[in-house]
Design a protein around this motif. Structure first.
Motif, short mmCIF file in Angstrom:
data_model
loop_
_atom_site.label_atom_id
_atom_site.label_comp_id
_atom_site.label_asym_id
_atom_site.label_seq_id
_atom_site.Cartn_x
_atom_site.Cartn_y
_atom_site.Cartn_z
N TYR A 109 0.84 -1.21 0.00
CA TYR A 109 0.00 0.00 0.00
C TYR A 109 0.87 1.26 0.00
CZ TYR A 109 -4.47 -2.42 0.59
OH TYR A 109 -5.58 -3.18 0.38
N PHE A 162 2.87 -0.41 3.61
CA PHE A 162 2.46 -1.68 4.25
C PHE A 162 2.39 -2.81 3.22
CE2 PHE A 162 -0.48 -4.82 5.92
CZ PHE A 162 0.08 -5.03 7.17
N HIS A 163 3.06 -3.91 3.52
CA HIS A 163 3.12 -5.05 2.60
C HIS A 163 1.95 -6.00 2.89
CE1 HIS A 163 6.27 -7.62 0.23
NE2 HIS A 163 5.09 -7.61 -0.33
N ALA A 164 0.84 -5.84 2.17
CA ALA A 164 -0.39 -6.54 2.51
C ALA A 164 -0.53 -7.91 1.85
CB ALA A 164 -1.60 -5.67 2.17
N GLY A 198 -7.29 -8.50 9.21
CA GLY A 198 -6.02 -7.89 8.80
C GLY A 198 -5.10 -8.81 8.03
N GLY A 205 -5.36 -9.91 4.99
CA GLY A 205 -5.20 -9.57 3.58
C GLY A 205 -6.30 -10.11 2.69
N THR A 248 -7.95 -7.31 0.62
CA THR A 248 -6.96 -6.82 -0.34
C THR A 248 -6.85 -7.80 -1.51
OG1 THR A 248 -5.71 -5.76 1.44
CG2 THR A 248 -4.55 -6.12 -0.63
N GLY A 264 -0.67 -11.73 4.94
CA GLY A 264 -0.48 -11.53 3.51
C GLY A 264 0.06 -12.74 2.77
#
Ligand SMILES: Nc1ncnc2c1ncn2[C@@H]1O[C@H](COP(=O)(O)OP(=O)(O)O)[C@@H](O)[C@H]1O
Ligand SMILES: [Mg+2]
Length: 335
Positions: free
Chosen positions: A38, A42-44, A65, A67, A70, A234
């Protein structure tokens, strides 16, 4: 729910399916090396690989949270990926966006509705957004299948929460998608409505629509899915047939609370799968709980051998490992 109207919907969607003859073995969605970072850094999503089979119900299970939204948003083309690619029935979801998107219906997590619009108008308008010509007969079938027909002239603001959610499904089905994403379809929905929702989803799958649903309810994945994928931080940490997962979960444990602690498992009991716990005051026996009949006889034999070895216990209990155990273990390992 009106079963006859659902049958009509099935018929109609089969007739409209140009891909009905395609091989079922070919994945309907292929995700490879998908990354999302993002704007804030932030590595989602981290190198997500996933294939969705034609006609299955796939549950993407993960804690808040993880992912899930996403991943769905990238597949549906609402969020740009930072790397990797997604193919929807062969169409690249960035390069061939329109073709890919037309195949997909999305029921979003958030209830955002045009409060003063009627059910009929909202759903019909949604179809138009995909450039499809009006088809009142299709809209009627969809509304009937979701038990919304009587409410077609009601404004959305007058509907209950469960009905509003069904309107979101109707909107997502308005353009006759072959693939339906449901993002946490039953979050915050009471138990009874949850069962209704599960019925609706199963009926859609039976009509030939591929279903991908996200959930943080283990029970929901267990109840609904043909396959389950677990996502955490993620990353996809497991993808498995639900049936295979459940078989693995078939092992049971019998815990005996001993009168006097043991320093080690007696040699006389070496044939049993036994472990000591709680400083030797608990003896844990693991056995296959899926083989009918064996269970009782092996426990009877163990208890006889314990008695012969002079080991007394004051209490016992059994437990079966569940998807919840596996889920908790997987999520714990990563954090
Ligand atoms: N627009 C955004 N900008 C920055 N971070 C985001 C954005 N959307 C989601 N995130 C973060 O990405 C992670 C995954 O979020 P999300 O995909 O919504 O998870 P889930 O649906 O599994 O609950 C979370 O830590 C969330 O805070
Ligand atoms: Mg989410």
């Amino acid at each position: 729910m009106d079963p006859s109207s659902l049958n009509d919907l099935h018929q109609a969607s089969r007739l409209n399916d140009p891909d009905a003859s395609r091989s079922v073995a070919e994945p309907v969605i292929s995700i490879s090396g998908l990354d999302k970072v993002y704007a804030g850094g932030f590595h989602a999503l981290k190198a997500v690989d996933l294939s969705i089979r034609r006609g299955e119900i796939f549950a993407l299970l993960g804690p808040n949270g993880a992912g899930k939204t996403t991943l769905i948003s990238v597949v549906c083309g609402l969020v740009n990926p930072s790397g990797g690619e997604v193919r929807v029935d062969g169409f690249d979801n960035v390069r061939d966006y329109r073709q890919a998107r037309a195949l997909i219906g999305l029921v979003p997590q958030e209830l955002t509705n045009e409060a003063f619009e009627t059910v009929w108008n909202t759903v019909s308008f949604s179809r138009g957004l995909f450039g499809k010509s009006p088809d009142p007969a299709h809209i009627e079938r969809v509304l009937k299948s979701l038990a919304l027909w009587d409410k077609r002239n009601n404004r959305l603001i007058t509907l209950s929460g469960g009905m509003k959610r069904r309107v979101l499904i109707a909107k997502a089905l308005s353009h006759e998608p072959r693939i339906l994403f449901l993002d946490e379809p039953t979050a915050g929905v009471d138990v009874e409505l949850r069962r209704d929702m599960w019925d609706v989803v199963r009926q859609l799958r039976d009509s030939g629509v591929t279903i991908i649903l996200t959930t943080h309810y283990i029970e929901e994945a267990e109840e609904m899915a043909d396959r389950i994928g677990v996502i955490n931080g993620g990353q996809i940490v497991l993808v498995e047939e639900k049936a295979a997962l459940m078989r693995k979960l078939g092992s049971k444990q019998l815990t005996l609370h001993l009168h006097a602690p043991l320093a080690e498992v007696p040699v006389a009991l070496a044939d049993y799968d036994l472990q000591l716990a709680a400083d030797g005051s608990e003896l844990i026996y693991t056995y296959d709980g899926t083989r009918d009949g064996d269970e009782g006889s092996s426990i009877t034999a163990l208890l006889g051998d314990l008695d012969a070895a002079g080991i007394a216990f004051k209490d016992l209990h059994t437990r079966q490992s569940s998807l919840e155990d596996i889920f908790v273990d997987l999520v714990k390992e990563r954090t």
